[in-house]
Design an enzyme around this catalytic site. Sequence first.
Site, PDB file in Angstrom:
ATOM      1  N   PRO A  89      99.873  30.096  -9.552  1.00  0.00           N
ATOM      2  CA  PRO A  89      99.199  30.210  -8.250  1.00  0.00           C
ATOM      3  C   PRO A  89      98.215  31.387  -8.186  1.00  0.00           C
ATOM      4  O   PRO A  89      97.319  31.389  -7.342  1.00  0.00           O
ATOM      5  CB  PRO A  89     100.351  30.423  -7.254  1.00  0.00           C
ATOM      6  CG  PRO A  89     101.560  29.890  -7.938  1.00  0.00           C
ATOM      7  CD  PRO A  89     101.336  30.127  -9.406  1.00  0.00           C
ATOM      8  N   GLU A 116     111.781  30.483 -11.026  1.00  0.00           N
ATOM      9  CA  GLU A 116     111.113  31.456 -10.146  1.00  0.00           C
ATOM     10  C   GLU A 116     109.840  32.023 -10.783  1.00  0.00           C
ATOM     11  O   GLU A 116     109.023  32.635 -10.112  1.00  0.00           O
ATOM     12  CB  GLU A 116     112.083  32.598  -9.823  1.00  0.00           C
ATOM     13  CG  GLU A 116     112.616  32.594  -8.410  1.00  0.00           C
ATOM     14  CD  GLU A 116     113.018  31.226  -7.918  1.00  0.00           C
ATOM     15  OE1 GLU A 116     112.385  30.761  -6.960  1.00  0.00           O
ATOM     16  OE2 GLU A 116     113.951  30.616  -8.477  1.00  0.00           O
ATOM     17  N   ARG A 153      89.002  12.253 -18.230  1.00  0.00           N
ATOM     18  CA  ARG A 153      88.066  11.199 -17.813  1.00  0.00           C
ATOM     19  C   ARG A 153      86.599  11.594 -18.021  1.00  0.00           C
ATOM     20  O   ARG A 153      85.716  10.736 -17.985  1.00  0.00           O
ATOM     21  CB  ARG A 153      88.331  10.766 -16.365  1.00  0.00           C
ATOM     22  CG  ARG A 153      88.007  11.799 -15.338  1.00  0.00           C
ATOM     23  CD  ARG A 153      88.388  11.349 -13.936  1.00  0.00           C
ATOM     24  NE  ARG A 153      87.448  10.404 -13.329  1.00  0.00           N
ATOM     25  CZ  ARG A 153      86.223  10.709 -12.932  1.00  0.00           C
ATOM     26  NH1 ARG A 153      85.776  11.945 -13.073  1.00  0.00           N
ATOM     27  NH2 ARG A 153      85.437   9.816 -12.398  1.00  0.00           N
ATOM     28  N   ASP A 168      80.909   9.830  -8.955  1.00  0.00           N
ATOM     29  CA  ASP A 168      81.979  10.177  -8.042  1.00  0.00           C
ATOM     30  C   ASP A 168      81.694  11.403  -7.206  1.00  0.00           C
ATOM     31  O   ASP A 168      80.798  12.163  -7.479  1.00  0.00           O
ATOM     32  CB  ASP A 168      83.275  10.396  -8.830  1.00  0.00           C
ATOM     33  CG  ASP A 168      83.754   9.104  -9.436  1.00  0.00           C
ATOM     34  OD1 ASP A 168      83.935   8.165  -8.669  1.00  0.00           O
ATOM     35  OD2 ASP A 168      83.913   9.050 -10.669  1.00  0.00           O
TER      36      ASP A 168
END
Length: 247
Positions: A89, A116, A153, A168
Amino acid sequence: MKIDILSLFPEMFEGPLHESIVGKALEKNLLQVKITNYRDFTKDRQHHVDDYPYGGGAGMLLQAQPIFDALDEVKKNSEEVGKVILLDPAGKKFDQSVASDLAKEKHLTFICGHYEGYDERIRTQVTDEISLGDYVLTGGELGAMVILDATVRLIPGVLGNKASAGDDSFSAGLLEYPQYTRPAVYRGLKVPDVLLSGNHQKIAQWRNYQALKRTYLRRPDLLLNMKLDAEQCSWLKKIKKEYKSEL
Ligand code: 4GS
């Protein structure tokens, strides 16, 4: 491209890797994926990979040793070690431009944490730290899968149709325009006339306009770092006026 994934839960990758477009890329040998379990590198009899944090606190941490050793094995088996990516994160937020940078690499290694967290010293072994976004997952595995999917992709040959990767959302910096398929009327809902007109220039113009309008209304932040052409600028003025009068 060759991808190594280091994880405690190799089976989590079975479904996502073997279906659909990524599955085809593996079959066509455009992609090779190897999953390594840290648990195979533990030195103790019980195969522990985690331990309590120094200084106290809740939960368990992945130890440095099994991860360092698993990574050494990956390095030993690769001619060229490319990016080593830690899912975290605290990393740089993943987006389409990160995906297109990664798609140029020959070799990627993903380190998936669990529990954790992990021993801080693992960060000394990575070249990149990437976050999926501001939320907490149970482990890095799903993050690695998302990054792998969005990256693979973009490898030439992976998508059947050459044009489709570029059309896209985000590749042009805008959200996608609305799309329709048959029938022309469904439950009273009509396909816009212009799409049935056969006028390709008008259709392209309509699509550009719709993409701009949708982006302005839903994700105006995307327009901040974009260069609009003269036509788009004048459309945007019109869209702003139209929607101001409705508020
Ligand atoms: C993310 C994220 C994440 C953090 C893994 C707590 C288990 C968890 N990884 N982007 N320990 N967001 N990791 O939440 O990459």
